[in-house]
Design a protein around this motif. Structure first.
Motif, PDB file in Angstrom:
ATOM      1  N   MET A  84      45.300  36.247  72.427  1.00  0.00           N
ATOM      2  CA  MET A  84      45.423  37.709  72.405  1.00  0.00           C
ATOM      3  C   MET A  84      44.847  38.423  73.625  1.00  0.00           C
ATOM      4  O   MET A  84      45.408  39.428  74.068  1.00  0.00           O
ATOM      5  CB  MET A  84      44.773  38.264  71.139  1.00  0.00           C
ATOM      6  CG  MET A  84      45.555  37.948  69.890  1.00  0.00           C
ATOM      7  SD  MET A  84      44.822  38.719  68.449  1.00  0.00           S
ATOM      8  CE  MET A  84      43.276  37.834  68.299  1.00  0.00           C
ATOM      9  N   GLU A  87      47.461  38.996  76.209  1.00  0.00           N
ATOM     10  CA  GLU A  87      48.419  40.021  75.795  1.00  0.00           C
ATOM     11  C   GLU A  87      47.839  41.420  75.962  1.00  0.00           C
ATOM     12  O   GLU A  87      48.468  42.322  76.523  1.00  0.00           O
ATOM     13  CB  GLU A  87      48.767  39.814  74.321  1.00  0.00           C
ATOM     14  CG  GLU A  87      50.083  39.130  74.096  1.00  0.00           C
ATOM     15  CD  GLU A  87      50.353  38.985  72.614  1.00  0.00           C
ATOM     16  OE1 GLU A  87      51.152  39.765  72.084  1.00  0.00           O
ATOM     17  OE2 GLU A  87      49.749  38.099  71.994  1.00  0.00           O
ATOM     18  N   ASN A  88      46.639  41.602  75.450  1.00  0.00           N
ATOM     19  CA  ASN A  88      46.019  42.926  75.502  1.00  0.00           C
ATOM     20  C   ASN A  88      45.810  43.386  76.938  1.00  0.00           C
ATOM     21  O   ASN A  88      46.035  44.556  77.283  1.00  0.00           O
ATOM     22  CB  ASN A  88      44.687  42.917  74.744  1.00  0.00           C
ATOM     23  CG  ASN A  88      44.876  42.669  73.258  1.00  0.00           C
ATOM     24  OD1 ASN A  88      45.963  42.891  72.723  1.00  0.00           O
ATOM     25  ND2 ASN A  88      43.840  42.209  72.584  1.00  0.00           N
ATOM     26  N   CYS A 162      44.061  43.710  65.992  1.00  0.00           N
ATOM     27  CA  CYS A 162      44.747  42.645  66.737  1.00  0.00           C
ATOM     28  C   CYS A 162      46.145  42.351  66.195  1.00  0.00           C
ATOM     29  O   CYS A 162      46.862  41.529  66.766  1.00  0.00           O
ATOM     30  CB  CYS A 162      43.915  41.365  66.713  1.00  0.00           C
ATOM     31  SG  CYS A 162      42.323  41.494  67.551  1.00  0.00           S
ATOM     32  N   THR A 164      47.146  40.641  63.612  1.00  0.00           N
ATOM     33  CA  THR A 164      47.374  39.228  63.319  1.00  0.00           C
ATOM     34  C   THR A 164      46.475  38.739  62.206  1.00  0.00           C
ATOM     35  O   THR A 164      45.464  39.378  61.857  1.00  0.00           O
ATOM     36  CB  THR A 164      47.164  38.366  64.578  1.00  0.00           C
ATOM     37  OG1 THR A 164      47.644  37.044  64.331  1.00  0.00           O
ATOM     38  CG2 THR A 164      45.690  38.297  64.972  1.00  0.00           C
ATOM     39  N   ARG A 430      50.120  33.146  63.561  1.00  0.00           N
ATOM     40  CA  ARG A 430      49.609  34.327  64.237  1.00  0.00           C
ATOM     41  C   ARG A 430      50.787  35.226  64.573  1.00  0.00           C
ATOM     42  O   ARG A 430      51.807  34.777  65.101  1.00  0.00           O
ATOM     43  CB  ARG A 430      48.845  33.944  65.518  1.00  0.00           C
ATOM     44  CG  ARG A 430      47.609  33.098  65.250  1.00  0.00           C
ATOM     45  CD  ARG A 430      46.561  33.872  64.477  1.00  0.00           C
ATOM     46  NE  ARG A 430      45.397  33.062  64.161  1.00  0.00           N
ATOM     47  CZ  ARG A 430      45.234  32.382  63.026  1.00  0.00           C
ATOM     48  NH1 ARG A 430      46.176  32.400  62.094  1.00  0.00           N
ATOM     49  NH2 ARG A 430      44.152  31.683  62.807  1.00  0.00           N
ATOM     50  N   ARG A 432      51.414  37.222  66.856  1.00  0.00           N
ATOM     51  CA  ARG A 432      51.307  37.670  68.240  1.00  0.00           C
ATOM     52  C   ARG A 432      52.313  36.911  69.108  1.00  0.00           C
ATOM     53  O   ARG A 432      52.834  35.862  68.734  1.00  0.00           O
ATOM     54  CB  ARG A 432      49.882  37.429  68.760  1.00  0.00           C
ATOM     55  CG  ARG A 432      48.810  38.239  68.053  1.00  0.00           C
ATOM     56  CD  ARG A 432      48.947  39.729  68.254  1.00  0.00           C
ATOM     57  NE  ARG A 432      48.779  40.113  69.644  1.00  0.00           N
ATOM     58  CZ  ARG A 432      47.956  41.054  70.067  1.00  0.00           C
ATOM     59  NH1 ARG A 432      47.207  41.712  69.197  1.00  0.00           N
ATOM     60  NH2 ARG A 432      47.872  41.355  71.335  1.00  0.00           N
ATOM     61  N   GLY A 470      50.443  46.197  70.497  1.00  0.00           N
ATOM     62  CA  GLY A 470      49.943  44.833  70.412  1.00  0.00           C
ATOM     63  C   GLY A 470      50.710  43.944  69.475  1.00  0.00           C
ATOM     64  O   GLY A 470      50.489  42.725  69.443  1.00  0.00           O
ATOM     65  N   SER A 472      53.777  41.662  67.965  1.00  0.00           N
ATOM     66  CA  SER A 472      54.629  40.711  68.671  1.00  0.00           C
ATOM     67  C   SER A 472      56.042  41.247  68.859  1.00  0.00           C
ATOM     68  O   SER A 472      56.642  41.792  67.929  1.00  0.00           O
ATOM     69  CB  SER A 472      54.697  39.402  67.892  1.00  0.00           C
ATOM     70  OG  SER A 472      55.652  38.529  68.471  1.00  0.00           O
TER      71      SER A 472
END
Length: 829
Positions: A84, A87-88, A162, A164, A430, A432, A470, A472
Motif C-alpha cells: 500500500m 500506491e499511496n 487503507c 483493505t 487485499r 488494493r 486508494g 483498487s
C-alpha cells in the motif's frame, strides 16, 4: 600514501573493484561449508534510514568475517516491493506505483553500494517482478488443489483508510499496522491460507529453535495460543438448534446463568427473528460492528448487550439461560459464544450487575468454611477452589470437576475435552491494486475456477488509472477482469483482489538460493545446498507476522516437495532500534539522521563503525554526533599507523614468533594475539562487535606507545608490522574500505577479503609474569608479580615474604592461606 585519512578518495575505488572482480558472487560448492546469511529485505520506500544501516552493517561484518574463515557465504539482497505505501505515494505524486517503486529501488541500491555491503547483487530480486510473483501464483494453485487455499464469507478486519482487509496479525491494539487507524469488522468473501493445518507443528518447533531469542518464541507461542478445555453444547429452548462454547472452566458450569454471543454470530438473526427485541438487536449488532476493534478488546470497555428474546438450556442444571448479544464477545476468538458465569468471571459479573441477571456461587476457596453469599459479592471469585451447589460434583476440586463434568456430558453427546488455538487462518485477500493477482476466475456456469498453470503468470496490468481514494482500480479495469472461463470457454471474471504482501516475504529467502532459475520456482538441489538460512537478522516487530508466516510457508513448500527443511531460519538476531533524543528516529519526531549526509561528511566506514561500536546489536543504539566524530578519529589513528611508518613497515616481515624479544616487544606480541582471540570470539560467539572494536582500540593505543620510542632491535619492526597487520585484518569486516587501502599499502597484492582470518598462538597469550592480589583477612594489602607457572607453595611463600604483608601480619599467627590460582591470595590471621 596520503598522510591524512580521506574516505572519499578510497571508498568508491574499492566498491568498484569489488564489483568488477565479483568478489561477493558465490555458487554452490559441496567441498566447502556453506553459510547463508540474510538480513530482512527492505521495502523500497525511497531512502535507507539509520535502522537499515545498522541492520545491514551487522550482517556485513558477519558475512566478511565468515568468508575470511573459509565459509562459502551467501549474502543476498532484494526488495519487498509490493504494498500500500507505494500506491499511496504514487497517488500523492500523481505517478504509477511501478515507476515510483523501481526508481526507489535504483536509488536505495546505490545507497547500499556506497556503504560497501558485500551483497551478491547477481541474485537481486524484487517481489513486484513478474518473474517472481508468477511462482507465488503457482504455489497458490497448488495450495488450492490441496485445500490449503480456500474462499469463504467471514467477518474480517477492515481498514477504511487503507480500503483493505487485514489479517488478525496485522491488527495491533485494534488499529491498522500500516496507518494506525481504527479497524472495524466487515463481512466479505475472502481467500484464506489454512495455516491452522500446521498449528501443532508450528507450536512444537518453537521448542526446536535454540538459536532464536526466547522472547520471539514466547510471542509466537502466545499468538498460537494453545489452551486445553472443554467444548460444551447448550441446546436452544426452541429445540431447533444449539450453541457450542469453548471453556477452560467446565467446573463452573453449574453457575452459568446466561449466554453471551458475538454480534457477528451466525445465529443472531435466527434468535431474534419475530421477537419483540428483533429491531433493537439488529440495531445493536450494526452499531457494534462499526465500533473500533480495540475498544471491544479492552478490559476497560463498558460492557453492553441486548437480549435476543431466545433461551438456551444449561446442560447440567436444565435451567433456561437468556441469550444476549454482547459487545465484548468477538467472533474471531473461540466459537463466538461464551457461557456466562457471573459469580466466577469478572466480565460476566459486571454485565450481570448492569442488566440484573442472576448469579450463582458454585466455587468456594479451598480454605473457606462458608459459601460466599451472592448478595455480598463485590467481585467475581475467579480462582480454582472446591465445588459447591453443583449436584454430585460438589466437594470436588476444580481440576477434578473439569474432567468429571466434561466426561459426564460426553456420555450424553453434550461435551468433550478439546484443545483450542488462538491462531486463525491467514486471510490473504487485499482489496488494493499494487500486489500479486490471485490466479482465480469466476464463471456463472462453472463457479470458482483456478487459472490453469500453463496460463501463468496472471500479470498485474500497468495501464490502469489509480483511484484518488486508494481503492483498487482492478474491479473497474475491463481488460483485466474480463476473461474467458478455462472450462466452458464462456465469459468469466477474474479475481480482482491481490495477495497480502506478506505472501511474497514468506518464501523470498528460498528464491535467493536459486535466483534466475526459470524452469520452476526453486531449483531443489541448489536450495538443498543453501537452506536453511544459517543466520537471519531483523527487527523484533516481525516476530509474529513475517516470521510465523515464513515458518508456515516453509512447511507447505516442504510438503509439496520444493524444500528439504522443516524451518527456514536456524538462528535469529533481533537488533535494537536506532534512537535519538530519547525516541526512535522518525520523520514525525524530526530526529532523523540522513545516512547520505553522514557518508558525505565522514565516509561509509565511519558510519558503519559507529553503528557497531555504540551498542551491542540486540540493544537500542543512542545516536551521538560526538560518537561519530570519535569513530572518525579512531580510523584516522589507524591510518596514521601505516602512513607515518610506511617505509619501515614495507621493509619488514611480520614477526614469526621465533626470535627473543625485549619486554616491550614481548608485551606487544602478546597483546596482538590476545586481541586476535578476543575479536574472534566476540564476533563468532556473541556478535559483540562493540567489545571487539574496543579491544582493537586497546591494541592501537599500545602500538602508539611502542612507536613513541622505536628501538634498534632487529625484531622491532617485524613485531610492529605483525600487530598493525592484525589491526587491519581484524577491522576489515567492520571498515572494509580503509582496511583494503591499508592492506595494499603494506605491500599485499590481493584483496584483504581473500586473506584468511588471523589465528592466535596459544603460547603467545601466556604472560611471562602475572600480577596477583594479596589480601589479609579479606582486605587488599599488596600485589606481587609471579611466574604464571608458580605452584601453591611458591605463591604462599611469595605472599608471606612480601614486605608490606609482613608489616600487616606483625608477628600475629597465620591461621591459613587461601590461594585462588592466577587471581588472589588471602592470608587469614
Amino acid at each position: 600514501m596520503e598522510s591524512r585519512y580521506l574516505p572519499k578518495a578510497i571508498e568508491k575505488k574499492w566498491q568498484e573493484y569489488w564489483e568488477s572482480e565479483k568478489l561477493f558472487s558465490v555458487k554452490e560448492d559441496p567441498s566447502r561449508e556453506k553459510f547463508f546469511l540474510l538480513e530482512m529485505f527492505p521495502y523500497p520506500s525511497g531512502r535507507i534510514h539509520m535502522g537499515h544501516v545498522r541492520n545491514y552493517s551487522i550482517g556485513d561484518v558477519l558475512a566478511r568475517f565468515l568468508r575470511m574463515q573459509g565459509y562459502n557465504v551467501l549474502h543476498p539482497m532484494g526488495w519487498d516491493a509490493f504494498g500500500m505505501p507505494a500506491e499511496n505515494a504514487a497517488i500523492k505524486a500523481n505517478t504509477h506505483p511501478a515507476k515510483w517503486t523501481y526508481e526507489n529501488i535504483d536509488y536505495m541500491r546505490s545507497q547500499l553500494k556506497k556503504l560497501g555491503f558485500s551483497y551478491d547483487w547477481s541474485r537481486e530480486i524484487a517481489t513486484c517482478d513478474v518473474d517472481y510473483y508468477r511462482w507465488e501464483q503457482l504455489f497458490f494453485l497448488k495450495m488450492y488443489e490441496q485445500g490449503l487455499a480456500y474462499r469463504r464469507s467471514s467477518y474480517v478486519n477492515w481498514c477504511e483508510t487503507c480500503h483493505t482487509v487485514l489479517a488478525n496479525e496485522q491488527v495491533e491494539g485494534g488499529a491498522c499496522w500500516r496507518c494506525d487507524q481504527p479497524v472495524i469488522q466487515k463481512e466479505m468473501d475472502q481467500w484464506f491460507f489454512k495455516i491452522t493445518d500446521y498449528v501443532e507443528e508450528l507450536l512444537e518447533y518453537t521448542e526446536k529453535l535454540p538459536g532464536w531469542p526466547e522472547r520471539v518464541l514466547v510471542m509466537q507461542q502466545n499468538w498460537i495460543g494453545k489452551s486445553y478445555g472443554s467444548k460444551l453444547v447448550f441446546p436452544l429452548e426452541s429445540g431447533d438448534g444449539e450453541i457450542t462454547v469453548f471453556t477452560t472452566r467446565a467446573d463452573t458450569l453449574f453457575g452459568a446463568t446466561f449466554m453471551s454471543i458475538a454480534p457477528e454470530h451466525p445465529l443472531v438473526e435466527k434468535l431474534c427473528k419475530g421477537k419483540p427485541q428483533e429491531k433493537e438487536v439488529l440495531q445493536f449488532v450494526e452499531r457494534t460492528k462499526l465500533s473500533k476493534r480495540s475498544d471491544r478488546e479492552t478490559e476497560l470497555l463498558e460492557k453492553e448487550g441486548v437480549f435476543t428474546g431466545s433461551y438456551c438450556i444449561n446442560p447440567v442444571t436444565q435451567a433456561k439461560m437468556p441469550i444476549y448479544v454482547a459487545n465484548f464477545v468477538l467472533m474471531a476468538y473461540g466459537t463466538g459464544a461464551v457461557m456466562a458465569v457471573p459469580a466466577h468471571d469478572q466480565r460476566d459479573f459486571e454485565f450481570a450487575r448492569k442488566y440484573g441477571l442472576p448469579m450463582k456461587v458454585v466455587i468456594k476457596p479451598q480454605d473457606a468454611a462458608d459459601i460466599p453469599k451472592v448478595e455480598e459479592l463485590t467481585a467475581a471469585f475467579e480462582e480454582d477452589g472446591v465445588l459447591v451447589d453443583s449436584g454430585t460434583f460438589s466437594g470436588m476440586t476444580s481440576s477434578e470437576a473439569r474432567e468429571a463434568i466434561t466426561a459426564g456430558l460426553a456420555e450424553k453427546g453434550r461435551g468433550e475435552r478439546t484443545v483450542q488455538y488462538r491462531l486463525r487462518d491467514w486471510g490473504i485477500s487485499r482489496q488494493r491494486y499494487w500486489g500479486a493477482p490471485i490466479p482465480i476466475i469466476y464463471c456463472d456456469r462453472c463457479g470458482v475456477v483456478p487459472v490453469p498453470q500453463e496460463d501463468l503468470p496472471v500479470v498485474l496490468p500497468t495501464d490502469v488509472a489509480l483511484l484518488p481514494n486508494g481503492a483498487s482500480p482492478l474491479p473497474v479495469h475491463e481488460p483485466f477482469f474480463k476473461t474467458t472461463c478455462p472450462k466452458c470457454k464462456g465469459p468469466a471474471r477474474r479475481e480482482t483482489d491481490t495477495m497480502d504482501t506478506f505472501v511474497e516475504s514468506s518464501w523470498y529467502f528460498a528464491r535467493f538460493a536459486s535466483a534466475g532459475y526459470d524452469k520452476g520456482p526453486l531449483d531443489f538441489d541448489r536450495v538443498k545446498y543453501w537452506l536453511p538460512v544459517n543466520q537471519y537478522i531483523g527487527g523484533i516487530e516481525h516476530a509474529v507476522l513475517h516470521l510465523l508466516y515464513s515458518r508456515f510457508f516453509t512447511k507447505v513448500l516442504r510438503d509439496m516437495g520444493y524444500l528439504a527443511i522443516d524451518e527456514p531460519f536456524q538462528n535469529l538476531l533481533t537488533q535494537g532500534m536506532v534512537i535519538k533524543d530519547g525516541s526512535k528516529m522518525s520523520k514525525s519526531k524530526g530526529n532523523v539522521v540522513d545516512p547520505d549526509e553522514m557518508i558525505h561528511a565522514y565516509g561509509a566506514d565511519t558510519v558503519r563503525l559507529f553503528c557497531l561500536f555504540a551498542a551491542p546489536p540486540e540493544k537500542d543504539l543512542e545516536w551521538s554526533d560526538q560518537g561519530v566524530e570519535g569513530s572518525f578519529r579512531f580510523l584516522s589513528r589507524v591510518w596514521r599507523l601505516v602512513a607515518d611508518n610506511e617505509e619501515a613497515l614495507k621493509s619488514a616481515t611480520p614477526y614469526a614468533g621465533s626470535a627473543e624479544l625485549s619486554k616491550t616487544l614481548s608485551e606487544l606480541h602478546r597483546k596482538t594475539h590476545q586481541t586476535i582471540k578476543k575479536v574472534t570470539e566476540d564476533i563468532r560467539d556473541r556478535f559483540h562487535f562493540n567489545t571487539a572494536i574496543a579491544s582493537v582500540m586497546e591494541l592501537v593505543n599500545q602500538l602508539y606507545q611502542v612507536l613513541e620510542n622505536p628501538s634498534q632491535e632487529a625484531q622491532f619492526w617485524p613485531v610492529v608490522r605483525e600487530a598493525i597487520e592484525a589491526v587491519v585484518l581484524l577491522i576489515s569486516p567492520i571498515v572494509p574500505h580503509v582496511a583494503e587501502e591499508l592492506w595494499r599499502t603494506l605491500g599485499h597484492s590481493k584483496s584483504i577479503m581473500n586473506v584468511p582470518w588471523p589465528k592466535w598462538e596459544e603460547d603467545a597469550l601466556q604472560a611471562e609474569e602475572m600480577l596477583i592480589v594479596v589480601q589479609v583477612n579479606g582486605k587488599l594489602r599488596s600485589r606481587i608479580t609471579v611466574s604464571p607457572d608458580a605452584g601453591k607453595e611458591e605463591l604462599e611463600a611469595a605472599a608471606l615474604g612480601d614486605g608490606r604483608i609482613q608489616d600487616f601480619i606483625a608477628g600475629k599467627p597465620v591461621k591459613k592461606v587461601i590461594v585462588v590460582p592466577k587471581k588472589l591470595i588471602n592470608i587469614v590471621i
